[in-house]
Design an enzyme around this catalytic site. Structure first.
Site: not given
Ligand SMILES: Cc1cc2nc3c(=O)[nH]c(=O)nc-3n(C[C@H](O)[C@H](O)[C@H](O)COP(=O)(O)OP(=O)(O)OC[C@H]3O[C@@H](n4cnc5c(N)ncnc54)[C@H](O)[C@@H]3O)c2cc1C
Length: 285
Positions: A111, A162, A165
């Site tokens: 992430d 991935r 925004k």
């Protein structure tokens, strides 16, 4: 003061892995793919960072046992396994997780957090990627000015990205601030990733961007399984299932764990409708 968990339950699948598994099974039964996220961020203590890496390996094992047909998929935060303590220590923890991922045929998504960690996260990714090209991928945020160049690099590496925004508060010199510009950049980077990168994840609940992605793949003869849509647990569940019915791969990001506060706050800040869902939950107990 810790808020009671029932407030977050629309967006967080449970406070333990066992409690989150029914959500995993329900989504799988509807044809959705999943990625599990053990909530937490910014660990400063070495022993805790090691424990989180162990827990990530445990999740991979549980997912492998749950569903032998589907490669286990987790999303992790490097800041939970030592990124803010010491780079070499973090890389060693990550290599342990990726070693297990390799053994389980699993995929680990790094992430992306605030922009103070972007360069470090991408640097660590590039260090481990050659050893685990099928087991690790990154996240790029369309609001960041640097993302155009990062997409170029990830296409060169044929890495799995991935695109989202971006969820953190960033200064104007680092990130675009207005939604039309962020959307425009998302659409441009989506096109480049779908055309040139390996199996990208297009992570958005935004109808305009979902429609732009569908149109781009259709107009360019790109197979619907060359990429996947990704959405968050509890957000637009009907749209998630509709996309599956239309023949697209859709992965749902399922957060769980006791440290749900910051994730929950980001979801509430993002959309006033999300605050409304929480208020409705209050009266439905
Ligand atoms: C799978 C996944 C992984 C992510 N990982 C990261 C990460 O690693 N790092 C990071 O910084 N951020 C991450 N994010 C969060 C992301 O950056 C955005 O903050 C978040 O997705 C909100 O942007 P959006 O494009 O989905 O929609 P928004 O900008 O919130 O909304 C845009 C439009 O979408 C539609 N919409 C959105 N929500 C709803 C709703 N509940 N009901 C109806 N319509 C709705 C509406 O048309 C709305 O106008 C991730 C998001 C997803 C989906």
């Amino acid at each position: 003061m810790k808020l009671p968990f029932f407030l977050a339950r629309r967006f967080v699948a449970g406070e333990t892995l066992t409690k989150a598994l029914p959500a995993v099974r329900a989504l799988r039964a509807d044809g959705l793919l999943v990625t599990l996220d053990l909530l937490g961020e910014d660990v400063r203590d070495r022993a805790r960072a090691v424990r989180y890496a162990d827990e990530y390996i445990g999740i991979l094992r549980t997912l492998a046992e749950e569903d032998s047909e589907l490669p286990p998929n987790i999303s992790i935060k490097l800041s939970m396994i030592g990124q803010r303590i010491d780079r070499a220590f973090c890389v060693a923890n990550l290599r342990r997780v990726l070693g297990a991922a390799h053994d389980f045929g699993a995929f680990v998504r790094l992430d992306m957090e605030g922009s103070d960690l972007t360069a470090s996260t991408l640097g660590i990714f590039e260090e481990v990627y050659p050893d685990y090209p099928d087991n690790v991928g990154v996240v790029l945020q369309a609001y960041l000015r640097r993302t155009e160049a990062d997409v170029t690099r990830m296409c060169e590496l044929d890495a799995r990205v991935r695109l989202c925004k971006g969820a953190y508060k960033e200064p104007p010199e680092t990130a675009y601030q207005d939604m039309p510009t962020i959307r425009e950049n998302f659409e441009r980077q989506m096109q480049r990733l779908v055309a040139d990168a390996r199996y990208p994840g297009i992570a958005t609940h935004d109808d305009t961007l979902i429609a732009a992605t569908k149109a781009f793949v259709r107009d360019n003869g790109i197979a619907p399984d060359a990429f996947e849509f990704q959405m968050l647990y509890g957000i637009r569940p009907d749209t998630q299932r509709e996309l599956v019915r239309e023949g697209y791969n859709v992965r749902v990001y399922i957060p769980y764990g006791t440290q749900w506060g910051p994730y929950f706050t980001r979801r509430l800040r993002e959309r006033k409708e999300n605050v409304w869902f929480v208020l409705k939950n209050l009266f439905r107990r």
